[in-house]
Design a protein around this motif. Structure first.
Motif, short mmCIF file in Angstrom:
data_model
loop_
_atom_site.label_atom_id
_atom_site.label_comp_id
_atom_site.label_asym_id
_atom_site.label_seq_id
_atom_site.Cartn_x
_atom_site.Cartn_y
_atom_site.Cartn_z
N LYS A 2 0.84 -1.20 0.00
CA LYS A 2 0.00 0.00 0.00
C LYS A 2 0.88 1.26 0.00
O LYS A 2 0.60 2.21 -0.69
CB LYS A 2 -0.92 -0.02 1.21
N ARG A 3 1.95 1.18 0.78
CA ARG A 3 2.85 2.32 0.85
C ARG A 3 3.37 2.66 -0.55
O ARG A 3 3.40 3.81 -0.95
CB ARG A 3 4.01 1.99 1.78
N ILE A 5 2.05 1.93 -3.46
CA ILE A 5 1.00 2.45 -4.34
C ILE A 5 0.74 3.92 -4.03
O ILE A 5 0.71 4.76 -4.91
CB ILE A 5 -0.31 1.64 -4.16
N THR A 6 0.60 4.22 -2.74
CA THR A 6 0.27 5.59 -2.38
C THR A 6 1.41 6.54 -2.74
O THR A 6 1.19 7.64 -3.22
CB THR A 6 -0.05 5.67 -0.88
N ALA A 7 2.65 6.06 -2.53
CA ALA A 7 3.78 6.91 -2.87
C ALA A 7 3.79 7.19 -4.37
O ALA A 7 4.00 8.31 -4.82
CB ALA A 7 5.08 6.24 -2.45
N LEU A 8 3.48 6.16 -5.13
CA LEU A 8 3.43 6.34 -6.58
C LEU A 8 2.36 7.33 -6.95
O LEU A 8 2.55 8.22 -7.76
CB LEU A 8 3.13 5.00 -7.26
N LEU A 9 1.22 7.15 -6.30
CA LEU A 9 0.09 8.02 -6.57
C LEU A 9 0.49 9.47 -6.31
O LEU A 9 0.27 10.35 -7.12
CB LEU A 9 -1.07 7.62 -5.68
N LEU A 10 1.06 9.68 -5.14
CA LEU A 10 1.38 11.05 -4.77
C LEU A 10 2.39 11.63 -5.73
O LEU A 10 2.29 12.75 -6.17
CB LEU A 10 1.92 11.08 -3.34
N SER A 11 3.37 10.82 -6.08
CA SER A 11 4.40 11.34 -6.94
C SER A 11 3.79 11.75 -8.28
O SER A 11 4.19 12.73 -8.88
CB SER A 11 5.49 10.31 -7.15
N SER A 12 2.78 11.00 -8.71
CA SER A 12 2.17 11.35 -9.99
C SER A 12 1.43 12.67 -9.90
O SER A 12 1.21 13.34 -10.90
CB SER A 12 1.19 10.27 -10.42
N LEU A 13 1.02 13.01 -8.70
CA LEU A 13 0.25 14.23 -8.53
C LEU A 13 1.11 15.46 -8.53
O LEU A 13 0.63 16.57 -8.69
CB LEU A 13 -0.49 14.18 -7.18
N LEU A 14 2.37 15.28 -8.31
CA LEU A 14 3.20 16.43 -8.02
C LEU A 14 3.81 16.98 -9.29
O LEU A 14 4.81 16.49 -9.77
CB LEU A 14 4.29 16.03 -7.04
N SER A 18 7.80 16.29 -10.94
CA SER A 18 7.84 15.24 -11.94
C SER A 18 8.34 15.80 -13.26
O SER A 18 8.07 16.95 -13.59
CB SER A 18 6.44 14.67 -12.16
N ALA A 157 -6.25 14.05 -6.50
CA ALA A 157 -6.77 13.32 -5.34
C ALA A 157 -7.69 14.23 -4.52
O ALA A 157 -7.39 15.40 -4.35
CB ALA A 157 -5.61 12.86 -4.47
#
Lengths: 473, 251
Positions: A2-3, A5-14, A18, A157
């Protein structure tokens, strides 16, 4: 896991950290292609077909804004929008075009937003590159590699909430050579809304996360609100014309069984792609997907657009109307206007035996009852009796100047107890069924008071006490 | 000098306008369920910094005036709701100052011997309801936050103290303005592992743990912070200051 996935998610948001998405083909040097600014339209309008025979560098400017407006009569919602309305602006480009996309977030927005265009080949569909704080603008470029009709949506998000609040629209990438010519084109987009209050509960309704997670919407609508397609501004086409609907589904959850009552789709571009199917009754439109449907209208009347998952249509709002005008064509269709018969039910739930009628907030006087009655009327009665109370000749009796309504009690009884069988109104015989609507005493009193005081009727005031007396227990 | 004064005062009671937030533990957004980060006790401003207070700062530090500020430290909207270098609608005197960059907020805090709260400190203080240090599971707590997030910004902001006072005596943690934190971009840590083509993951994962409403609200806050750059100034973004306790125990 989960960590990760969430880290990936957040990184994609930034967006700030990026690297921008790298298109597979590097863009041509500036000036290599003629430049133009895309024409954007609000539903149900579609920008004109592209006639040029070459690629272009197209600049698209889309402004994100957060606006409060009507979701249903008497019900408002804070929509997050691409272009001020739901659905977002329709974008039309051509296969091979190079698009310079400007996403502008208004300074008074509360939230950052971005855009994921399904027409983009690249990470996040442009989401990371377009992540934009309030009062800022992001620019990114992409090449339209694949033709088709694509959904775009916000992917900030929490993604579900941004989509649920109205952040979606369509982008058409016309194939080289264009689509076959048709007479009329319209933009229709289905979506659901999840509100804290039940369907029809008046006032500003906040988003309900619980209902969204349960995939149990209060509203399923076309073009962002109840009666969003063909309500006040009915779309009118002529017998003999060919019609194309660009149909999208913003979701966030439901798959649409898109159907037009009274028509057969001559051609469906399945899922908005290149494969054509012929002679289709209903076509599935996935959440985050689309379809293009073409049909020729052969007979006059009103075509009704529905999600044929049918309770969504008659009880949650997924109804649209397309009027067809022109001479009758008895060879194609003869008989009474059966196309509206399906509308016999209002959105209010019909009474289930043993259930108790709902209680509404009390109205203080006649004026309040008229105001509230208008909303109740629009929600429950307009489908059959019409905006002006004129009904439909021989099918649904008029309420305007009706000689059947000899006393308020007659109207009250029809509303709370239902009515079936032959009746005579203004010299015309009607034989149909009026369902027993599950309205509270207050709502029933209000709607009858509204009818008595509208369209030149004689006036009068019905109190909730009268309702209780007339209602068959 | 100012720092020294502040430290001296601390030995007795919190300086005026500040309250003590007792430490606790805090679950960062990217944590596993049982992962918590300890946050030591610290002092926090009772209210967000107002237009009036910020004017005193720019009066004393002309380099932070609208006409003088370096573009690299604040974008073109810096103090954009003011009518001049030192002027604004008097009705806004007690309203939170907005249109301030992270650089400006930090400079203000430093001028008083203070600092910006860390993200962890802010989140810890922000999770208190009126009655409890951790009010996140109280009915209505997240609703209030989400309702505010859902509304566009009002043209004129109400004065500080106009929403609610929490367990620690801190006002307006939610419902008035967004607030800068010192490490607003640290959520990026760990982001290097992203490969190309994770678009699906990116969308799907956004719903992780969304069953918990407070997480949903928190998601929105982190997303908001992530959209910022240090020179950005926004119509609804202000700040308040923090200070270490005299023991010097860092969170």
């Amino acid at each position: 896991m989960k960590r990760t996935i969430t880290a990936l998610l957040l990184s994609s948001l930034l967006a700030g950290c990026s690297s921008p998405p790298t298109p597979s083909a590097s863009p041509s040097p500036a000036g290599a292609l003629p430049e133009e600014v895309a024409v954007l339209t609000s539903a149900p309008e579609v920008p004109p077909p592209i006639t040029r025979k070459h690629s272009a560098k197209v600049s698209v400017k889309l402004e994100v804004s957060e606006v409060e407006s009507e979701l249903a009569p008497g019900v408002t919602y804070t929509f997050w929008t691409f272009g001020g309305e739901v659905p977002g602006k329709f974008i039309r480009i051509r296969e091979g075009d190079e698009v310079e996309f400007h996403l502008q977030n208004r300074p008074d927005s509360k939230m950052p937003h971005n855009i994921d265009l399904h027409a983009v080949t690249g990470p996040g569909g442009g989401a990371a590159a377009s992540f934009t704080a309030p009062g800022h603008e992001s620019v990114f470029s992409f090449k339209a590699l694949n033709p088709g009709l694509y959904v775009y949506h916000c992917a900030t998000a929490p993604v579900g909430m941004h989509i649920a609040n109205g952040m979606y629209g369509l982008i058409l990438v016309e194939p080289v050579g264009g689509l076959p010519k048709v007479d009329r084109e319209f933009y229709v987009m289905q979506s659901e809304f999840y509100t804290e209050g039940a369907h029809g509960e008046p006032g500003l309704q906040p988003f309900s996360m619980e209902k969204a997670l349960d995939e149990n919407p209060d509203y399923v609508v076309f073009n962002g609100k109840v009666d969003g397609f063909g309500g006040d501004q009915a779309q009118v086409v002529k017998v003999g014309e060919t019609v194309r609907l660009y149909v999208g589904n913003g979701g966030p959850n439901l798959v649409s069984s898109f159907h037009v009552i009274g028509e057969i789709f001559d051609t469906v571009y399945i899922e908005g792609g290149t494969t054509k199917n012929k002679h289709v009754q209903s076509t599935l439109v996935p959440a985050g997907g689309s379809a293009i449907v073409d049909f020729k209208v052969e007979a006059p009347g009103t075509l009704v657009l529905v999600d044929h998952s049918i309770f969504r249509a008659f009880n949650k709002g997924a109804l649209g109307k397309l009027k067809v005008e022109g001479p009758e064509n008895p060879l194609v269709y003869s008989g009474k206007q059966a196309d509206v018969v399906y509308m016999a039910e209002g959105s209010t739930i019909q009474r289930i035996p043993g259930s108790r009628a709902p209680v509404g907030k009390p109205t203080a006087n006649k004026e309040e009852r008229i105001a509230r009655g208008e909303i109740v009327y629009k929600r429950n009665c307009v489908a059959c009796h019409g905006q002006e109370g004129k009904g439909v000749p021989k099918v649904f009796p008029p309420l305007a100047g009706s000689d059947f309504l000899t006393s308020p009690e007659v109207a009250v009884s029809a509303v709370v107890n239902g009515l079936s069988g032959e009746i005579k109104v203004n010299g015309e015989t009607y034989n149909n069924v009026m369902p027993n609507l599950q309205l509270s005493d207050e709502d029933a009193a209000s709607v009858v008071t509204f009818v008595l005081n509208s369209w030149g009727n004689k006036g009068g005031d019905v109190s909730p006490k009268t309702i209780a007396r007339v209602r068959v227990k | 000098m100012l720092v020294l004064t502040a430290m001296l005062l601390l030995t007795l009671a919190p300086p005026p306008g500040m309250v003590k937030v007792s430490g606790g533990s805090y679950a960062p957004l990217y944590a596993r369920e049982d992962d918590r980060i300890a946050v030591g006790p610290f002092l926090l401003d009772r209210y967000a910094v107002t237009n009036e207070q910020f004017r005193e700062f720019v009066r004393a530090h002309p380099e932070w005036r609208r006409s003088k500020v370096k573009r690299v430290f604040a974008d073109v909207r810096y103090l954009g709701h003011w009518t001049g270098d030192l002027d604004f609608d008097p009705a806004l005197a007690k309203s939170p100052v907005t249109h301030v960059s992270w650089f400006a907020a930090r400079a203000y805090a430093r001028s008083l011997g203070k600092r910006l709260p860390t993200q962890a400190e802010w989140e810890l203080a922000g999770s208190a309801s009126e009655k409890r240090a951790d009010g996140t599971l109280e009915p209505g707590f997240s609703r209030r936050i989400l309702d505010w997030y859902a509304r566009p910004t009002r043209p004129a902001l109400p004065p500080v103290g106009s929403t609610y006072r929490n367990y620690y005596g801190v006002y307006d943690m939610h419902g008035l303005v967004w607030e800068w934190v010192d490490d607003f971009q640290t959520t990026m840590v760990g982001g290097e592992s992203r490969g190309g083509g994770d678009g699906d993951l990116f969308c799907g994962a956004a719903a992780a743990d969304a069953r918990d409403r407070s997480d949903y609200a928190r998601f929105m806050r982190y997303a908001f912070r992530s959209s910022l750059k240090a020179r950005y100034t926004l119509a609804n973004l202000g700040f308040r200051c923090a200070l270490d306790l005299p023991s010097g125990k860092k969170p």
